[in-house]
Write a protein that holds these residues in place. Structure first.
Motif, PDB file in Angstrom:
ATOM      1  N   LYS A  57       0.641  -1.274  -0.017  1.00 12.51           N
ATOM      2  CA  LYS A  57      -0.135  -0.092  -0.040  1.00 12.51           C
ATOM      3  C   LYS A  57       1.018   1.287  -0.022  1.00 12.51           C
ATOM      4  N   GLN A  58       0.520   2.315  -0.824  1.00 12.55           N
ATOM      5  CA  GLN A  58       1.250   3.631  -0.873  1.00 12.55           C
ATOM      6  C   GLN A  58       0.835   4.431   0.070  1.00 12.55           C
ATOM      7  N   PHE A  59       1.407   4.941   1.040  1.00 15.27           N
ATOM      8  CA  PHE A  59       0.968   5.998   1.997  1.00 15.27           C
ATOM      9  C   PHE A  59       1.455   7.258   1.500  1.00 15.27           C
ATOM     10  N   GLU A  60       0.526   8.252   1.750  1.00 12.16           N
ATOM     11  CA  GLU A  60       1.166   9.715   1.709  1.00 12.16           C
ATOM     12  C   GLU A  60       2.216   9.975   2.360  1.00 12.16           C
ATOM     13  N   TYR A  61       2.266   9.721   3.630  1.00  9.98           N
ATOM     14  CA  TYR A  61       3.304  10.019   4.481  1.00  9.98           C
ATOM     15  C   TYR A  61       4.311   8.753   4.546  1.00  9.98           C
ATOM     16  N   PRO A  62       5.559   9.059   4.151  1.00 11.57           N
ATOM     17  CA  PRO A  62       6.447   7.921   4.103  1.00 11.57           C
ATOM     18  C   PRO A  62       6.813   7.139   5.566  1.00 11.57           C
ATOM     19  N   VAL A  63       6.960   5.815   5.751  1.00 13.13           N
ATOM     20  CA  VAL A  63       7.090   5.255   6.980  1.00 13.13           C
ATOM     21  C   VAL A  63       8.543   5.196   7.378  1.00 13.13           C
ATOM     22  N   GLU A  64       8.835   5.638   8.742  1.00 14.00           N
ATOM     23  CA  GLU A  64      10.124   5.194   9.006  1.00 14.00           C
ATOM     24  C   GLU A  64      10.081   5.193  10.407  1.00 14.00           C
ATOM     25  N   TRP A  65      10.918   4.397  11.161  1.00 14.40           N
ATOM     26  CA  TRP A  65      11.083   4.375  12.548  1.00 14.40           C
ATOM     27  C   TRP A  65      11.324   5.784  13.176  1.00 14.40           C
ATOM     28  N   GLY A  66      10.672   6.263  14.029  1.00 11.30           N
ATOM     29  CA  GLY A  66      10.864   7.254  14.802  1.00 11.30           C
ATOM     30  C   GLY A  66       9.734   8.355  14.557  1.00 11.30           C
ATOM     31  N   MET A  67       8.793   7.985  13.642  1.00 15.93           N
ATOM     32  CA  MET A  67       7.909   9.069  13.097  1.00 15.93           C
ATOM     33  C   MET A  67       6.711   8.779  14.018  1.00 15.93           C
ATOM     34  N   ASP A  68       5.615   9.614  14.147  1.00 19.94           N
ATOM     35  CA  ASP A  68       4.531   9.408  14.776  1.00 19.94           C
ATOM     36  C   ASP A  68       3.829   8.699  13.711  1.00 19.94           C
ATOM     37  N   LEU A  69       2.774   7.875  13.878  1.00 21.81           N
ATOM     38  CA  LEU A  69       1.921   7.231  12.924  1.00 21.81           C
ATOM     39  C   LEU A  69       0.749   8.257  12.461  1.00 21.81           C
ATOM     40  N   GLN A  70       0.502   8.414  11.260  1.00 18.67           N
ATOM     41  CA  GLN A  70      -0.482   9.157  10.754  1.00 18.67           C
ATOM     42  C   GLN A  70      -1.857   8.480  10.747  1.00 18.67           C
ATOM     43  N   THR A  71      -2.737   9.126  10.436  1.00 21.77           N
ATOM     44  CA  THR A  71      -3.988   8.371  10.470  1.00 21.77           C
ATOM     45  C   THR A  71      -4.406   7.421   9.685  1.00 21.77           C
ATOM     46  N   GLU A  72      -3.794   7.702   8.189  1.00 18.96           N
ATOM     47  CA  GLU A  72      -3.630   6.617   7.207  1.00 18.96           C
ATOM     48  C   GLU A  72      -2.736   5.393   7.821  1.00 18.96           C
ATOM     49  N   HIS A  73      -1.862   5.477   8.537  1.00 20.51           N
ATOM     50  CA  HIS A  73      -1.061   4.032   8.962  1.00 20.51           C
ATOM     51  C   HIS A  73      -2.091   3.609   9.996  1.00 20.51           C
ATOM     52  N   GLU A  74      -2.622   4.257  10.825  1.00 18.27           N
ATOM     53  CA  GLU A  74      -3.377   3.610  11.920  1.00 18.27           C
ATOM     54  C   GLU A  74      -4.408   2.939  11.416  1.00 18.27           C
ATOM     55  N   ARG A  75      -4.997   3.785  10.415  1.00 20.10           N
ATOM     56  CA  ARG A  75      -6.298   2.957   9.756  1.00 20.10           C
ATOM     57  C   ARG A  75      -6.001   1.741   9.073  1.00 20.10           C
ATOM     58  N   PHE A  76      -4.909   1.807   8.450  1.00 19.00           N
ATOM     59  CA  PHE A  76      -4.351   0.498   7.766  1.00 19.00           C
ATOM     60  C   PHE A  76      -4.219  -0.638   8.768  1.00 19.00           C
ATOM     61  N   LEU A  77      -3.617  -0.304   9.718  1.00 24.58           N
ATOM     62  CA  LEU A  77      -3.368  -1.457  10.734  1.00 24.58           C
ATOM     63  C   LEU A  77      -4.654  -2.261  11.222  1.00 24.58           C
ATOM     64  N   CYS A  78      -5.568  -1.048  11.616  1.00 24.45           N
ATOM     65  CA  CYS A  78      -6.860  -1.517  12.215  1.00 24.45           C
ATOM     66  C   CYS A  78      -7.829  -2.232  11.104  1.00 24.45           C
TER      67      CYS A  78
END
Ligand code: 4AD
Ligand code: MG
Length: 455
Positions: A314-335
């Protein structure tokens, strides 16, 4: 004669010779010799139908009765010959309490958009949907107190005006008695120093956990974050339990137990209003409320969550890297997509969390947890608190906090410190979960958002 609330009239066991109902007219239909009036008094979703035989006096009143008017109807409660309702009122008199000008009354029988209804927030509780939202809101608040009372938690009233920024995010509304534009110093202000509206009752309620054991606060909190999202408001209610002699696992257990208790309480006690929403919710995204009850929540360390997010196609708007705060798109993907149920993410990097969270042995992460739910994202944010004085002081130094400002908070670590943990649950977000309402503005009586202070 006292009025009978429509909820009780509709659920009566027997017919009644005398009954008085009062409410707001939803519709009026005139027939030859009689009229039908559908009345709602807010006590429940369903309207009661009144059938009123025409007399010259009654016709004179009925002529002035339109949608939105408030009336009192006296008569008897009889079995309804119509389908769908057991009882109706056979009215023998009608009194017009308050007229509603049909030219300007904004609520028509058709379905109005949520956006339009937001512009008339003072009238929207007169609609089916918003009547239901605010009855559910009331019941949910009561259920929260019951949940804690059944577990021997004490209800603590923490202050609204405060001198400290609990979250350290600098998103506080200032409170001042100085005239706008005044050059006077903070010392001439009411408290003799800067004061703000609280962003969280946590620091105060921690003091009570370290005195009374299990406690909670439940009140309004304020954030001047300029985020125009369907999940943020400047004034919202937060439930903050705090437990002494508890760790992060106890904290997650309590949050899960609480969400399940509230969902189950609302299903058991508010089925009529809940069903109204069940019809509208996008079922593909919403696990049924029953699923929330059925399965244990997933629990994933932050580092693992980051790996999951990195590995997905899945493509996210915000790139994922250790140390970042999860954005809503990441949170929603997980659950919503990965686990398809509520998920706890825990052990976040210390760099994105406030000073009070307990440092883990790795020196990089803290004992924080967020509970993420489908369609909403974060519903709970909490942590085990740093109870070790030396570690806490080092952390405050690192974050450049003035220790003098927190002298009272530090006293709790100085005198009889103990492990403790707690969390904050957004009350409105919990109500969004239960109703499926997708915009937080639609579960608040008068929402407070940037550039909007109409009511
Ligand atoms: O994660 P937050 O910022 O946590 C705290 O304030 C802690 N001091 C709580 C504690 O441990 N006692 O906020 C907690 C919850 C969020 O998970 C979210 O549900 C809700 O409060 N929340 C908001 N709800 C609506 N509008 C906002 N602007 C919100 N900010 C937070
Ligand atoms: Mg948070």
């Amino acid at each position: 004669m006292k009025r009978t609330k429509i909820k009780y009239a509709l659920n009566a066991e027997n017919a009644l010779n005398d009954i008085l109902i009062k409410g707001w007219v939803r519709t009026k239909r005139d027939s030859k010799g009689f009229s039908f009036v559908e009345l709602n008094d807010g006590s429940c979703l369903t309207n009661i139908q009144a059938v009123i035989d025409h007399t010259p006096e009654i016709v004179e009143v009925l002529d002035k009765v339109g949608t939105g008017a408030s009336v009192a109807i006296a008569g008897s409660l009889v079995e309804s010959p119509g389908k769908g309702q057991k009882w109706e009122v056979r009215g023998t008199s009608i009194e017009l309490l308050g007229e509603a000008d049909q030219e300007t009354f904004p609520l028509q029988k058709k379905r109005h958009s949520d956006e339009f209804l937001r512009s008339i927030a003072h009238l929207r509780p007169r609609t089916n949907k918003y009547g239901a939202v605010f009855r559910l809101r009331s019941e949910l608040a009561q259920a929260i107190h019951r949940f804690f009372a059944e577990r021997d938690f004490f209800y603590i009233h923490t202050p609204i005006i405060t001198g400290s920024d609990c979250e350290g995010a600098g998103e506080m509304f200032r409170v001042t008695t100085l005239e706008p534009g005044s050059k006077e110093s903070a010392e001439s202000d009411f408290f003799g120093k800067p004061s703000q509206l609280t962003v969280s009752g946590q620091l105060s309620v921690e003091m009570f956990a370290l005195s009374l054991g299990d406690v909670y606060t439940f009140g309004p909190t304020f954030r001047a974050e300029n985020s125009n999202t369907p999940r943020h408001v400047a004034e919202f209610w937060m439930i903050e339990p705090e437990m002494a002699f508890a760790d992060l696992n106890d904290d997650m257990d309590l949050g899960e137990e609480m969400i399940k208790y509230l969902v189950s309480h609302m299903l058991d006690n508010c089925s009529e209003d809940i069903e109204l929403f069940a019809k509208w919710v996008d079922k593909s995204l919403m696990p049924t409320l029953e699923t929330i009850l059925a399965d244990p929540f997933e629990r994933v360390p932050y580092t693992e969550a980051i790996n999951i997010l990195k590995k997905t196609k899945k493509q996210f708007e915000y790139p994922v890297e250790w140390g970042m705060d999860l954005q809503t798109e990441h949170e929603r993907f997980l659950c919503e997509e990965k686990f398809k149920k509520p998920v706890y993410v825990y052990d976040y990097p210390k760099t994105i969390k406030p000073f009070y969270m307990r440092m883990n042995d790795d020196g990089k992460t803290v004992g924080a947890m967020d509970c993420l739910v489908p369609r909403i994202g974060e519903i709970i944010g909490g942590s085990q608190r740093e109870e070790r004085m030396d570690v806490l002081l080092a952390r405050m130094d690192e974050m450049r906090l003035e220790k003098e400002d927190y002298w009272w908070y530090l006293d709790s670590r100085r005198y009889g410190t103990a492990p403790h943990a707690g969390f904050g649950m957004g009350f409105e977000r919990m109500l969004m979960l239960i109703t499926g309402v997708s915009n937080i503005r639609d579960v608040m009586p008068f929402p407070r958002t940037p550039k909007s202070l109409e009511f």
